[in-house]
Design an enzyme around this catalytic site. Structure first.
Site, PDB file in Angstrom:
ATOM      1  N   GLU A  20      -0.098  -9.523  -0.271  1.00 43.50           N
ATOM      2  CA  GLU A  20      -1.391  -9.836  -0.100  1.00 43.50           C
ATOM      3  C   GLU A  20      -2.319  -9.925  -1.399  1.00 43.50           C
ATOM      4  OE1 GLU A  20      -1.686  -6.475   2.719  1.00 43.50           O
ATOM      5  OE2 GLU A  20      -2.599  -7.882   4.190  1.00 43.50           O
ATOM      6  N   ALA A  64       0.798  -1.321   0.053  1.00 43.36           N
ATOM      7  CA  ALA A  64      -0.018  -0.027   0.047  1.00 43.36           C
ATOM      8  C   ALA A  64       0.843   1.290  -0.012  1.00 43.36           C
ATOM      9  CB  ALA A  64      -0.823  -0.016   1.316  1.00 43.36           C
ATOM     10  N   GLY A  75       0.714  -5.172   1.310  1.00 47.11           N
ATOM     11  CA  GLY A  75      -0.455  -5.295   0.255  1.00 47.11           C
ATOM     12  C   GLY A  75       0.119  -5.806  -1.132  1.00 47.11           C
ATOM     13  N   GLU A 116       4.361  -5.132   7.307  1.00 49.90           N
ATOM     14  CA  GLU A 116       3.685  -3.984   7.905  1.00 49.90           C
ATOM     15  C   GLU A 116       3.961  -3.829   9.417  1.00 49.90           C
ATOM     16  OE1 GLU A 116       2.602  -6.574   5.965  1.00 49.90           O
ATOM     17  OE2 GLU A 116       0.894  -5.686   4.550  1.00 49.90           O
TER      18      GLU A 116
HETATM   19  C1  3H9 Z   1       0.666  -2.083   3.295  1.00 54.99           C
HETATM   20  O1  3H9 Z   1       0.963  -2.756   2.570  1.00 54.99           O
HETATM   21  C2  3H9 Z   1      -0.553  -2.280   4.150  1.00 54.99           C
HETATM   22  C3  3H9 Z   1      -1.408  -3.403   3.667  1.00 54.99           C
HETATM   23  O2  3H9 Z   1      -1.125  -4.509   4.488  1.00 54.99           O
HETATM   24  C4  3H9 Z   1      -3.042  -2.965   4.133  1.00 54.99           C
HETATM   25  C5  3H9 Z   1      -3.595  -1.787   3.789  1.00 54.99           C
HETATM   26  C6  3H9 Z   1      -5.043  -1.717   4.173  1.00 54.99           C
HETATM   27  N1  3H9 Z   1       4.714   3.450  -0.272  1.00 54.99           N
HETATM   28  O3  3H9 Z   1      13.459   1.802  -0.056  1.00 54.99           O
HETATM   29  P1  3H9 Z   1      13.648   2.531  -1.390  1.00 54.99           P
HETATM   30  C7  3H9 Z   1       9.200   4.692  -1.656  1.00 54.99           C
HETATM   31  S1  3H9 Z   1       2.114  -1.208   4.371  1.00 54.99           S
HETATM   32  C8  3H9 Z   1       5.155   4.746  -0.796  1.00 54.99           C
HETATM   33  O4  3H9 Z   1      14.710   3.619  -1.440  1.00 54.99           O
HETATM   34  P2  3H9 Z   1      14.788   0.185  -2.554  1.00 54.99           P
HETATM   35  C9  3H9 Z   1      10.376   5.314  -0.850  1.00 54.99           C
HETATM   36  O5  3H9 Z   1       9.871   6.099   0.191  1.00 54.99           O
HETATM   37  C10 3H9 Z   1       3.330  -1.066   3.065  1.00 54.99           C
HETATM   38  N2  3H9 Z   1       6.558   4.960  -0.924  1.00 54.99           N
HETATM   39  O6  3H9 Z   1      14.146   1.720  -2.669  1.00 54.99           O
HETATM   40  C11 3H9 Z   1      11.446   5.741  -1.795  1.00 54.99           C
HETATM   41  O7  3H9 Z   1      11.170   7.010  -2.104  1.00 54.99           O
HETATM   42  P3  3H9 Z   1      11.915   8.265  -2.298  1.00 54.99           P
HETATM   43  C12 3H9 Z   1       3.917  -2.340   3.278  1.00 54.99           C
HETATM   44  C13 3H9 Z   1       7.318   3.947  -1.026  1.00 54.99           C
HETATM   45  O8  3H9 Z   1      14.955  -0.257  -3.759  1.00 54.99           O
HETATM   46  C14 3H9 Z   1      11.400   4.984  -2.923  1.00 54.99           C
HETATM   47  O9  3H9 Z   1      10.069   4.226  -3.040  1.00 54.99           O
HETATM   48  N3  3H9 Z   1       5.196  -2.129   2.381  1.00 54.99           N
HETATM   49  C15 3H9 Z   1       6.728   2.503  -0.442  1.00 54.99           C
HETATM   50  O10 3H9 Z   1      15.935   0.001  -1.765  1.00 54.99           O
HETATM   51  C16 3H9 Z   1      12.400   3.838  -3.177  1.00 54.99           C
HETATM   52  O11 3H9 Z   1      12.301   3.126  -1.781  1.00 54.99           O
HETATM   53  C17 3H9 Z   1       6.340  -2.124   3.030  1.00 54.99           C
HETATM   54  O12 3H9 Z   1       6.672  -1.873   3.962  1.00 54.99           O
HETATM   55  C18 3H9 Z   1       5.497   2.384  -0.244  1.00 54.99           C
HETATM   56  N4  3H9 Z   1       4.925   1.098   0.149  1.00 54.99           N
HETATM   57  O13 3H9 Z   1      13.691  -0.801  -1.696  1.00 54.99           O
HETATM   58  C19 3H9 Z   1       7.529  -1.975   1.832  1.00 54.99           C
HETATM   59  N5  3H9 Z   1       7.910   1.747  -0.738  1.00 54.99           N
HETATM   60  O14 3H9 Z   1      12.968   7.945  -3.452  1.00 54.99           O
HETATM   61  C20 3H9 Z   1       8.208  -0.700   2.175  1.00 54.99           C
HETATM   62  C21 3H9 Z   1       8.790   2.371  -1.037  1.00 54.99           C
HETATM   63  O15 3H9 Z   1      11.315   9.487  -2.436  1.00 54.99           O
HETATM   64  N6  3H9 Z   1       9.394  -0.516   1.128  1.00 54.99           N
HETATM   65  N7  3H9 Z   1       8.515   3.880  -1.156  1.00 54.99           N
HETATM   66  O16 3H9 Z   1      12.807   8.345  -0.936  1.00 54.99           O
HETATM   67  C22 3H9 Z   1      10.567  -1.266   1.017  1.00 54.99           C
HETATM   68  O17 3H9 Z   1      10.815  -1.982   1.826  1.00 54.99           O
HETATM   69  C23 3H9 Z   1      11.644  -0.839  -0.049  1.00 54.99           C
HETATM   70  O18 3H9 Z   1      10.907   0.527  -0.401  1.00 54.99           O
HETATM   71  C24 3H9 Z   1      11.616  -1.817  -1.268  1.00 54.99           C
HETATM   72  C25 3H9 Z   1      12.588  -1.094  -2.215  1.00 54.99           C
HETATM   73  C26 3H9 Z   1      12.124  -2.949  -0.742  1.00 54.99           C
HETATM   74  C27 3H9 Z   1      10.358  -1.966  -1.780  1.00 54.99           C
END
Ligand code: 3H9
Length: 717
Positions: free
Chosen positions: A101, A59, A98, A121
């Site tokens: 999911e 998400a 998500g 999460e």
């Molecule tokens: C969820 O899913 C809730 C659901 O269960 C239920 C809902 C009802 N959203 O980390 P990076 C941005 S909660 C928005 O440097 P990498 C990040 O801020 C979500 N933005 O890259 C950055 O922006 P900026 C559960 C996001 O290649 C840019 O993307 N998901 C999101 O080293 C690059 O990120 C997580 O917890 C996001 N979800 O790693 C996953 N994700 O360039 C969280 C990233 O402006 N994300 N951004 O600074 C990660 O773990 C890593 O970003 C990922 C990529 C492994 C995906």
């Protein structure tokens, strides 16, 4: 956005398009795209993939604070699972939160061998609330699901296959493999593939399992509420029909979603990324400063820090020249470093990088390296000599870094012909394990030098934060008033146990006294001696506790004079079974020592509660943080918070000291500091910082507006 195409005549291909990680924005038209694919009579099966080699990062966390409208993720996933055509997830890069999911709602999952999957999460203060907490246990069983959901850990495609999360792993083009697979399963019954319709696999003694896990989670969560809610949600999956489980998941998520902890953890997520966008008071910035390539590095001095740094560099893939002038120490260091590399490689399932390290007694061996990290004893004369030798020995342009934790980086730079090539790289022990790296720039450090050190830190997997040069930099400078307040509390009637308990209940892994026993009381003693603060312990009364014009507690010095250096001597603020033992036990000697000390100094012990401990220790530390922001040593509150969360055990679910101050309310922090300052006028660190006062006077802007407010306030001066 989601794009729709038809491939191989009868496969509908939905591509998630929302750079950079294809986060699932509520405003996206995925539901409509899905409906289009399902209603297309030519389409027999559907593949969902993400653009640019990443399936989906979950998400959109940025939207969490805003008013979200539109079809929910849960409805969308339900629609996919209920579809009467097979839907296959083609997972490349990451399928997280998500994103996973969504994949669990699909009937089949094909993953690339390099992809990673997880439900992280919990690390954002949430739970997988788009059905993930209910589907994953049904798919892989309760114990494995509990592990993944309560830790938030990412698994490799290979582990995902072993656990049963994915159906196939490919080394080739994932979308092609998924399309082929989708064609092969078209027309098959989908009932067995709808995870929500299955019961959880049978688990003997479910109650005992949940009790055990809940106990473990409570212990490690240190006050965080999300891991507990995760266990409760999985319990619902194991004990209730799916519809009721989903309702429980929704209720639990509703509580977490609006919690301060979720806000703090999501702030940490963005703060960790924001610190990479560093800027210096000179105007130099991350996006206009090009790092130099670093392939070969040297480490000078192979004590504890130098060994850890060597391991961290070698594990990052660099060639390292490790220099120690004494033969015996060099041999010991070689053995220790090899052991660390072997253990690390075993843990990560790779070959140890032993041959990446070359050992030498001769500093001239650094002639062709791109970067040197000096880690010799904390002595300015010694470090100066080493820097002069390095300047002569290294090829032109080699970056010279010092791992000092306290000395003046600029003074060292001034001893070299090229001060622009000098920066501090302040690692934390053990350097190959601890996440934090302070990159310290002096007024003459070049932006390129800072960019290079920051990039190297990132490669080593460190939370690297660029900070200005001052005594203690950011982390240790803020620690000083925190520790001093703890000493003063002992003088006034507290015990080490009481202070530590208050701090540990707040969420620190160790209170200040247990921490001090671990790191060694002699470390601070040496520094205080160097500062001319230590005097013979025989004097008594108030005047004996005023040094250099401010309140001073000699308690730590007195313990050191008794040979009580902490764990290593088996005695410190606590007692231990034997030197080196880690289990701290209350020490009656210490309590009578404190009683005698108070009597000698005419101090009357009073009752001190946890609130006073927290307010005095934490607000003194936060107050120093405001001084640091005002001085421009840290560019923004995120820098301070990342330093404290990743290097000093500040509980992540409280967001870091500056975020915490923002949560408590700046006016409240100011009021409490003023209160304690009136009671203790001889303690300068309780005098509220002028920045804090000015921020309160300007209406206490929220933390994301501080930087702008500080700029405005400075321009008005
Ligand atoms: C969820 O899913 C809730 C659901 O269960 C239920 C809902 C009802 N959203 O980390 P990076 C941005 S909660 C928005 O440097 P990498 C990040 O801020 C979500 N933005 O890259 C950055 O922006 P900026 C559960 C996001 O290649 C840019 O993307 N998901 C999101 O080293 C690059 O990120 C997580 O917890 C996001 N979800 O790693 C996953 N994700 O360039 C969280 C990233 O402006 N994300 N951004 O600074 C990660 O773990 C890593 O970003 C990922 C990529 C492994 C995906």
């Amino acid at each position: 956005m989601a794009e729709y195409n038809r491939v191989s005549e009868c496969v509908g291909l939905i591509t998630l398009r929302n750079p950079p990680v294809n986060a699932l924005s509520v405003s996206q038209g995925i539901v409509h795209t899905m409906q289009r694919a399902l209603s297309d009579p030519n389409v027999k099966s559907v593949v969902i993939c993400g653009q640019n080699g990443i399936f989906c990062g979950g998400a959109d966390i940025k939207e969490f604070g805003s008013n979200m409208t539109g079809p929910t993720l849960i409805q969308m996933i339900h629609a996919i699972e209920s579809a009467n055509k097979p839907v296959v997830a083609a997972i490349e890069g990451s399928a997280l939160g998500g994103g996973l999911e969504l994949a669990l709602g699909c009937h089949y999952r094909i993953a690339h061998s390099k992809s990673r999957l997880g439900l992280p999460e919990v690390s954002l203060g949430l739970l997988p609330a788009a059905g993930g907490s209910q589907r994953l246990p049904r798919l892989i069983g309760v114990p494995a699901a509990l592990n993944l959901i309560t830790t938030g850990r990412h698994v490799t495609a290979a582990e995902a296959l072993q656990l049963g999360i994915v159906d196939q792993v490919t080394d080739h083009n994932t979308v092609d493999a998924a399309v082929k697979f989708a064609l092969s399963v078209a027309g098959r019954s989908l009932d067995p593939r709808r995870i929500s319709t299955h019961p959880c696999p049978q688990q003997p003694d479910l109650d005992a399992l949940f009790e055990e896990v809940m106990q473990k989670v409570r212990q490690s969560a240190r006050g965080a509420i999300a891991p507990i809610a995760c266990v409760q949600a999985v319990r619902a999956a194991a004990t209730l029909p799916y519809a009721q489980g989903i309702e429980r998941e929704r209720e639990l998520m509703a509580t977490l979603f609006t919690s301060g902890q979720a806000r703090a953890l999501q702030y940490c997520f963005f703060a960790e990324r924001a610190v990479g966008r560093w800027r210096m008071p000179s105007g130099a910035r991350w996006d206009t400063s090009k790092p130099r390539p670093v392939q070969k590095a040297a480490v000078i001095g192979l004590g504890t820090m130098g060994r850890g740094i060597t391991v961290a560099l070698a594990q990052t893939g660099l060639s390292v020249i490790a220099v120690e002038t004494q033969e015996k120490q060099l041999m010991e260091a070689k053995q220790a470093i090899s052991g660390m590399l072997e253990r690390g490689a075993k843990r990560r399932g790779v070959a140890p990088a032993l041959d990446r390290v070359i050992y030498s007694q001769n500093i001239q061996a650094v002639a062709d390296v791109d970067l040197v990290i000096e880690a010799v004893f904390e002595d300015i004369a010694l470090k100066t000599k080493v820097f002069q030798q390095l300047s002569a020995a290294c090829k032109p342009g080699t970056l010279l870094c010092t791992n000092t934790s306290a000395l003046d980086v600029d003074q060292l730079a001034s001893e070299t012909p090229n001060p622009e090539l000098v920066v501090g790289m302040h690692f934390f022990a053990p350097a190959h394990v601890m996440k934090l790296l302070e990159v310290v720039y002096g007024p003459r450090s070049s932006p390129q030098a800072v960019a290079t050190a920051m990039q190297l830190g990132k490669k080593m997997g460190k939370a690297s934060v660029a900070v200005g040069n001052c005594r203690g930099f950011v982390g240790n400078r803020m620690l000083k008033p925190y520790i001093e307040e703890a000493f003063f509390l002992l003088e006034e009637g507290a015990t080490p146990e009481l202070v530590d308990q208050a701090l540990e209940e707040f969420g620190f892994p160790m209170g200040v006294f247990r921490m001090s026993d671990l790191s060694g009381l002699d470390v601070g003693w040496r520094v205080r001696k160097g500062d001319g603060l230590v005097e013979p312990g025989t004097a008594s009364g108030r005047s004996a506790r005023i040094r250099q014009g401010r309140r001073y507690s000699p308690l730590g010095d007195l313990l050191c004079e008794e040979g009580r250096f902490g764990q290593k001597t088996g005695r410190g603020w606590y007692q231990y079974d034997k030197p080196g033992s880690r289990v701290a036990r209350s020490d009656p000697w210490l309590h009578s020592f404190l009683g005698a000390y108070r009597a000698q100094h005419g101090l009357v012990a009073r009752r001190i509660d946890h609130q006073e401990v927290l307010e005095r220790c934490l607000y003194a530390l936060i107050n120093e943080g405001f001084h640091i922001l005002d001085d421009g040593i840290a560019a923004g509150p995120e820098d301070i918070d990342v330093i404290y969360v990743s290097g000093y055990g500040w509980p992540r679910h409280c967001g870091g000291p500056m975020f915490y101050a923002n949560m408590v309310g700046l006016a409240k922090v100011l009021e409490r500091l003023e209160h304690y300052q009136q009671l203790h006028p001889e303690v300068p660190h309780l005098q509220p910082s002028s920045l804090l006062r000015r921020l309160v006077a300007s209406g206490s802007p929220p933390i994301h507006k501080w930087e702008e407010a500080i700029k405005k306030l400075h321009s008005q001066l």
